[in-house]
Design a protein around this motif. Structure first.
Motif, PDB file in Angstrom:
ATOM      1  N   VAL A 307       0.838  -1.205   0.000  1.00 11.21           N
ATOM      2  CA  VAL A 307       0.000   0.000   0.000  1.00 11.21           C
ATOM      3  C   VAL A 307       0.868   1.247   0.000  1.00 11.21           C
ATOM      4  O   VAL A 307       0.632   2.202  -0.764  1.00 11.21           O
ATOM      5  N   GLU A 308       1.887   1.270   0.852  1.00  7.42           N
ATOM      6  CA  GLU A 308       2.780   2.430   0.901  1.00  7.42           C
ATOM      7  C   GLU A 308       3.483   2.638  -0.448  1.00  7.42           C
ATOM      8  O   GLU A 308       3.596   3.774  -0.934  1.00  7.42           O
ATOM      9  N   ARG A 309       3.944   1.550  -1.027  1.00  2.88           N
ATOM     10  CA  ARG A 309       4.644   1.664  -2.322  1.00  2.88           C
ATOM     11  C   ARG A 309       3.683   2.131  -3.416  1.00  2.88           C
ATOM     12  O   ARG A 309       4.049   2.924  -4.288  1.00  2.88           O
ATOM     13  N   TRP A 310       2.451   1.651  -3.382  1.00  2.47           N
ATOM     14  CA  TRP A 310       1.477   2.042  -4.399  1.00  2.47           C
ATOM     15  C   TRP A 310       1.141   3.520  -4.300  1.00  2.47           C
ATOM     16  O   TRP A 310       1.135   4.239  -5.314  1.00  2.47           O
ATOM     17  N   LEU A 311       0.875   3.994  -3.118  1.00  2.00           N
ATOM     18  CA  LEU A 311       0.502   5.400  -2.963  1.00  2.00           C
ATOM     19  C   LEU A 311       1.672   6.328  -3.264  1.00  2.00           C
ATOM     20  O   LEU A 311       1.476   7.462  -3.723  1.00  2.00           O
ATOM     21  N   THR A 312       2.889   5.865  -3.016  1.00  2.87           N
ATOM     22  CA  THR A 312       4.057   6.655  -3.423  1.00  2.87           C
ATOM     23  C   THR A 312       4.131   6.763  -4.943  1.00  2.87           C
ATOM     24  O   THR A 312       4.452   7.823  -5.500  1.00  2.87           O
ATOM     25  N   LYS A 313       3.792   5.662  -5.620  1.00  4.18           N
ATOM     26  CA  LYS A 313       3.782   5.673  -7.089  1.00  4.18           C
ATOM     27  C   LYS A 313       2.704   6.617  -7.614  1.00  4.18           C
ATOM     28  O   LYS A 313       2.918   7.361  -8.581  1.00  4.18           O
ATOM     29  N   VAL A 314       1.541   6.606  -6.962  1.00  2.00           N
ATOM     30  CA  VAL A 314       0.456   7.510  -7.359  1.00  2.00           C
ATOM     31  C   VAL A 314       0.886   8.964  -7.178  1.00  2.00           C
ATOM     32  O   VAL A 314       0.657   9.815  -8.046  1.00  2.00           O
ATOM     33  N   ALA A 315       1.539   9.248  -6.071  1.00  6.16           N
ATOM     34  CA  ALA A 315       2.000  10.616  -5.826  1.00  6.16           C
ATOM     35  C   ALA A 315       2.981  11.058  -6.902  1.00  6.16           C
ATOM     36  O   ALA A 315       2.932  12.202  -7.377  1.00  6.16           O
ATOM     37  N   GLY A 316       3.872  10.172  -7.307  1.00  6.39           N
ATOM     38  CA  GLY A 316       4.827  10.514  -8.358  1.00  6.39           C
ATOM     39  C   GLY A 316       4.139  10.847  -9.669  1.00  6.39           C
ATOM     40  O   GLY A 316       4.521  11.796 -10.360  1.00  6.39           O
ATOM     41  N   LEU A 317       3.112  10.068 -10.022  1.00  2.00           N
ATOM     42  CA  LEU A 317       2.375  10.347 -11.254  1.00  2.00           C
ATOM     43  C   LEU A 317       1.688  11.702 -11.188  1.00  2.00           C
ATOM     44  O   LEU A 317       1.756  12.488 -12.145  1.00  2.00           O
ATOM     45  N   LEU A 318       1.038  12.004 -10.076  1.00  4.87           N
ATOM     46  CA  LEU A 318       0.328  13.275  -9.958  1.00  4.87           C
ATOM     47  C   LEU A 318       1.292  14.450  -9.966  1.00  4.87           C
ATOM     48  O   LEU A 318       0.975  15.529 -10.499  1.00  4.87           O
ATOM     49  N   ARG A 319       2.477  14.277  -9.389  1.00  7.33           N
ATOM     50  CA  ARG A 319       3.474  15.358  -9.441  1.00  7.33           C
ATOM     51  C   ARG A 319       3.916  15.611 -10.873  1.00  7.33           C
ATOM     52  O   ARG A 319       4.148  16.766 -11.271  1.00  7.33           O
ATOM     53  N   GLU A 320       4.055  14.536 -11.669  1.00  7.27           N
ATOM     54  CA  GLU A 320       4.425  14.708 -13.076  1.00  7.27           C
ATOM     55  C   GLU A 320       3.383  15.527 -13.828  1.00  7.27           C
ATOM     56  O   GLU A 320       3.698  16.172 -14.827  1.00  7.27           O
ATOM     57  N   GLU A 321       2.142  15.472 -13.344  1.00  5.23           N
ATOM     58  CA  GLU A 321       1.065  16.242 -13.967  1.00  5.23           C
ATOM     59  C   GLU A 321       0.876  17.596 -13.296  1.00  5.23           C
ATOM     60  O   GLU A 321      -0.176  18.225 -13.427  1.00  5.23           O
TER      61      GLU A 321
END
Length: 804
Positions: A307-321
Motif C-alpha cells: 500500500v505504501e509503495r502504491w501510494l508513493t507511485k500515485v504521488a509521483g504520477l500526480l506530481r508529473e502532472e
C-alpha cells in the motif's frame, strides 16, 4: 525433481492439480510455492501444445511480459487466437519455474489446429482470447446456447463471493487470495480449498451447456495420462480452477478419444508476440480479463508494504502532472486506506480503499485526476517485448528491421509524432507509416498538426495494439518486405477499384508511401477510368486527391510529371461538364454539388501553382477558365440557389467580383419575386464558410439580408428558418454577437459600403495608432528583434510593417 518420498507426502493420490485464476498474482505466488514444495518431474500447463517448442524462449533475457502466444491459420492469417500471459500469470510463473529448474514443461489444452478451425459452434474463440471467452478461472460462457442453459452464464468468482456475503467478486478475491498469500504452513491448502469450491459449482452447474469444455478437458486428461506413463505421479498440472474437477474424475480413455474424433482442423502457426496491460483488462473485451492489471502487477512485484509503495507511485504520477502532492499527502492517504480497510472488515487495504484514499487526500475529492491514475497505473500501458529469435513471418521481421533503423519503437501508450519531411529519417518514418496503412496495419493515424501546416510537416498518432501482429501476418501474403507488400497491395487495389475517386486516392497513397514501382500501373488505371467516367461528381471528387498528390510529390522529391498531365486534363473535363451538371438538382443533390464546387475551387488554385513552369501540359490559364465557370454558375437561373450563391462568394473572395456587383446580385435574388426558400438557399451558399465576417465588414450586404428576412411572409418563414438557423449557427459566438449588435443598431446607418459604423464595439473610423504601438514590445520579443538589434542589426522597415 522430487524423490518418491517427498512426492508421496504432498500428493499421494496422483498428479498435483493446481487450479488457478488466470492473471491472478495470488495464484501465481501460490503456484511457485507449491512447485517449490512438490518439485515435480514435469509441469503441464493449460495452453496450445503446438507452442511447446516456444517454451525455451521464455528464458531469453529479451523476453519481457506481458506477451501472448499468437496462433493463426497458415492459409488464412485473419483466423487467429491469442493466449496472453503477464508476469503475474500463474502459467507464466510455472513456465519460468520449469525452465529455471531444468524440468520439462508442456502445454496440454486443445491444439490450436482445432481451436482455429472450430468456427461452426457458438463458443468458438474470439480473436482476442485463446481461451473460451470464460472468465478468470475458466468458467463456462453459455451465451448463445439453446433453452434454459442460455440464462446459465456462470461466473465462479461471483457465485463464491455472493456465497461469502460479498457483493464484489474482485474484492472477495483480494481478501481470500491476494491478501492472504500462499499457505505458509501448507502450500497446497489454497488449491485444495479452491478445488473443493469448484467441485461444488460443477456439481451444481455441470459444464454450463458448453460442449467445447468437455472436448478440451478430454484432451487434457489424455495428456495427463501420457505424462504419468512417462514420469509416474510426479506430474503437476497448472490449469483454470474450473477444469480441476473434470481432470480429477476417472474417465475412460476410449470415451475421451471419442470426444476428440472428427474435430475440424487447419494448419496453424504459433509464435510469441508483445501484449499490453490494457489488452489484459476486462474492459477491452478479453474474456479472461481482469479489471486492474497494473494494480495486480504491483501486488506481484512489491516485496513488502504494497500500500505504501502504491501510494508513493500515485504521488509521483500526480506530481508529473503538476499537481501539488507532498510526502504528508502520502502518509495521510496510507492512514486513511488502513482505516477504511479496518472499518470494512478487510485484512488489508485493497484497490477500493487506496482509490478512495487517493480521491480524498491527493485529488481533493475530484474524479478527474483519479481517472488519470486509473488509466496510467491501475490499468497501465506496459508493452511486452519478444526476442528476435521468436518465429515470425518474413514481413514481420522486415518491419522490425525498419522500426530499428528508423528508431520508431512500438509503444502501448498513445503518443503524437511530429515529422519534418525535409529530414531523411522523418521522411523514412512517414513512408513506413503510410505503407503500413495501405496494408491495413493501423499503427499510426494522421492527425492535425498543432504547429506548421506546410506540406513538409506531418503529425501522427501512434499506438501499438497486439492485434496489429495479426494484421501484419495477414499482410504477409503480399510480400516479404513492407515495401514489396505495399507495392503489390497498391497494384491489386488499383486493378480492382470500381470508382475513380478510389484510384485517385490510391495514387495519393502511393506518393505518400513512396511506391514508385506501383505508380505507373496506378496512373494507367487512373487515366483509363478518368477517360471513361462521365459523371462530373466523380471527376470533381477525384481532382482534389490528384492535386494533393502533386503537392506531396513536390515536397518528397517524387517525379509526378504523368500525374500533372492527368490532373490538368481532369480539371478541364470538370470545367466543361460542371455547368450542365448543376442544372435541375434537388435539395440534397445541390448541397452535394456545392461541396464539389468548393473542393474543385481549392484544387484549381493549388494545381495552377503547381503547374507553374510546366507549360508542356498545354492547359493554359486554369484559374481564368475556372472563374469563367463560376460566373456561368452565378448567373444561370437553372442552377440551384445554394450553388449560385457559393459561386458569387468565391468570385468575391478572389477579387474577380467587386462588392458593388456582389451586392447587386444579392439584391436581385432577395427581391420579392424570388421564392423565400430559393433566396434562403442562395444566402446559405453565399455566407457559409467564413461568411459571418463578410457580413460584419460589409453592412450593406447585411442590410440586404436583414431587409429580406423581415419581409418574408409568415407562411413561408417557418420553411426558411431551419435553413437560416443552420447557416448562422455555424458562426463563432463573437461573430454572432457582433452581427446581433449591428442588426439591433440597424445595419448600414452611418456606415459606408465596407466600413462598420463608428461607435460599434471593436471598430473605429480610423486605426488607433496609440493602441497599435502598445503591442510592439511584445511583437519584438516574440520575433527576437530586440535580440538581433543588440548585435548591431537594424529592423526599422520590418518593424514598421509589423506595426501597421
Amino acid at each position: 525433481m522430487s524423490d518418491d518420498t517427498t512426492w508421496g507426502k504432498v500428493h499421494a493420490s496422483g498428479p498435483l492439480l493446481l487450479g488457478v485464476r488466470h492473471h491472478g498474482p495470488g495464484s501465481a505466488r501460490a503456484v511457485r510455492a507449491a512447485l517449490e514444495a512438490a518439485r515435480p518431474g514435469v509441469v503441464l500447463i493449460e495452453g496450445p501444445p503446438e507452442a511447446d517448442a516456444l517454451i525455451p524462449l521464455a528464458a531469453d533475457p529479451d523476453m519481457r511480459p506481458p506477451v501472448a502466444l499468437l496462433g493463426h491459420a497458415v492459409d488464412e492469417p485473419g483466423r487467429s487466437a491469442f493466449w496472453p500471459l503477464a508476469e503475474f500469470s500463474p502459467e507464466w510463473v510455472a513456465v519460468r519455474w520449469a525452465l529455471e529448474q531444468g524440468v520439462p514443461a508442456r502445454f496440454i489444452d486443445l491444439p490450436a489446429t482445432h481451436t482455429l478451425a472450430w468456427d461452426t459452434e457458438p463458443e468458438a474463440p474470439s480473436d482476442e482470447d485463446g481461451e473460451d471467452g470464460a472468465d478468470d478461472v475458466d468458467a463456462p460462457d453459455t451465451e448463445g446456447e439453446p433453452g434454459a442453459v442460455r440464462d446459465l452464464r456462470v461466473d465462479p468468482l461471483a457465485v463464491l463471493a455472493e456465497t461469502a456475503g460479498y457483493d464484489d467478486p474482485e474484492r472477495w478475491w483480494e481478501d481470500v487470495v491476494e491478501h492472504r498469500g500462499p499457505g505458509r504452513r501448507d502450500p497446497f491448502a489454497p488449491f485444495a480449498a479452491l478445488e473443493e469450491a469448484m467441485t461444488a459449482l460443477r456439481e451444481r452447474y455441470g459444464v454450463g451447456g458448453r460442449p467445447r469444455d468437455l472436448v478440451r478437458e478430454a484432451h487434457m486428461r489424455l495428456q495427463v495420462r501420457a505424462a504419468r506413463k512417462e514420469f509416474g505421479d510426479a506430474v503437476a498440472v497448472v490449469c483454470g480452477a474450473w477444469h480441476v474437477p473434470a481432470l480429477r474424475e476417472k474417465a475412460a480413455v476410449t470415451a475421451d478419444r471419442a470426444l476428440l474424433k472428427g474435430l475440424p482442423k487447419v494448419k496453424a502457426d504459433l509464435t510469441w508476440v508483445p501484449w499490453t496491460h490494457r489488452r489484459l483488462a476486462r474492459s477491452s473485451g478479453y474474456g479472461a480479463g481482469i479489471d486492474s492489471p497494473g494494480w495486480y502487477g504491483h501486488l506481484f512485484r512489491a516485496p513488502d508494504r504494497p500500500v505504501e509503495r502504491w501510494l508513493t507511485k500515485v504521488a509521483g504520477l500526480l506530481r508529473e502532472e503538476d499537481r501539488i502532492v507532498s510526502s504528508a499527502h502520502v502518509i495521510e492517504a496510507v492512514r486513511l486506506a488502513e482505516t477504511l480497510a479496518a472499518m470494512r472488515g478487510r485484512p488489508l487495504p485493497g484497490l477500493s480503499e487506496t482509490t478512495d484514499a487517493v480521491r480524498a487526500v491527493m485529488c481533493d475529492g475530484s474524479d478527474v485526476p483519479l481517472a488519470l491514475v486509473h488509466d496510467r497505473l491501475v490499468v497501465g500501458d506496459v508493452l511486452g517485448e519478444v526476442p528476435e529469435a521468436a518465429p515470425a513471418v518474413p514481413l514481420q521481421r522486415d518491419l522490425a528491421r525498419e522500426q530499428r533503423r528508423l528508431r520508431l519503437k512500438p509503444e502501448a501508450l498513445e503518443r503524437e509524432l511530429e515529422l519534418d519531411l525535409r529530414k531523411e529519417t522523418d521522411a523514412g518514418r512517414s513512408r513506413l507509416l503510410h505503407r503500413l496503412r495501405l496494408l491495413g496495419v493501423g499503427w499510426g493515424e494522421p492527425a492535425v498538426s498543432r504547429g506548421s501546416t506546410g506540406t513538409f510537416r506531418e503529425t501522427w498518432r501512434l499506438r501499438w495494439e497486439p492485434e496489429l501482429s495479426v494484421r501484419v501476418a495477414e499482410a504477409g501474403v503480399w510480400g516479404t518486405t513492407v515495401l514489396a507488400a505495399a507495392t503489390a497491395r497498391a497494384e491489386a487495389d488499383a486493378t480492382g477499384a470500381s470508382a475513380l475517386a478510389d484510384v485517385t486516392a490510391l495514387a495519393e497513397q502511393c506518393l505518400l508511401a513512396g511506391l514508385p514501382d506501383a505508380l505507373p500501373l496506378v496512373m494507367r488505371v487512373l487515366a483509363d477510368r478518368a477517360a471513361l467516367d462521365t459523371d462530373v461528381g466523380h471527376l470533381a471528387q477525384a481532382l482534389p486527391a490528384l492535386v494533393r498528390s502533386l503537392r506531396y510529390g513536390d515536397v518528397r522529391g517524387t517525379d509526378t510529371g504523368a500525374l500533372a498531365g492527368v490532373a490538368a486534363g481532369l480539371a478541364e473535363r470538370v470545367f466543361v461538364g460542371l455547368p450542365p451538371a448543376c442544372a435541375a438538382l434537388d435539395t440534397d443533390a445541390a448541397e452535394e454539388m456545392r461541396g464539389h464546387v468548393d473542393a474543385v475551387h481549392g484544387a484549381v488554385g493549388l494545381l495552377a501553382e503547381t503547374l507553374t513552369g510546366t507549360p508542356d501540359t498545354g492547359q493554359g490559364d486554369l484559374r481564368g477558365r475556372w472563374r469563367s465557370v463560376l460566373r456561368t454558375l452565378a448567373l444561370r437561373d437553372t442552377v440551384p440557389g445554394v450553388i449560385r450563391g457559393r459561386a458569387v462568394r468565391l468570385l468575391l473572395d478572389d477579387g474577380e467580383l467587386g462588392p458593388e456587383e456582389a451586392a447587386r446580385l444579392m439584391g436581385l435574388v432577395l427581391s420579392p419575386g424570388t421564392p423565400p426558400a430559393d433566396a434562403a438557399a442562395w444566402i446559405e451558399g453565399f455566407v457559409s464558410g467564413g461568411g459571418g465576417m463578410l457580413l460584419v465588414h460589409d453592412e450593406r450586404l447585411l442590410g440586404l439580408v436583414d431587409t429580406w428576412l423581415t419581409g418574408v411572409p409568415a407562411e413561408a418563414f417557418t420553411d426558411v428558418l431551419p435553413l437560416l438557423r443552420r447557416t448562422f449557427s455555424a458562426y463563432e459566438p463573437g461573430v454572432r454577437r457582433t452581427l446581433g449588435e449591428l442588426v439591433r443598431r440597424g445595419p448600414g446607418k452611418n456606415a459606408g459600403p465596407t466600413t462598420p459604423a463608428a461607435g460599434l464595439p471593436g471598430f473605429a473610423a480610423e486605426p488607433d495608432t496609440e493602441r497599435a504601438d502598445a503591442v510592439l514590445p511584445v511583437v519584438r520579443l516574440l520575433l527576437g528583434l530586440d535580440e538581433v538589434r543588440e548585435h548591431g542589426a537594424t529592423h526599422d522597415n520590418s518593424l514598421a510593417g509589423v506595426g501597421t
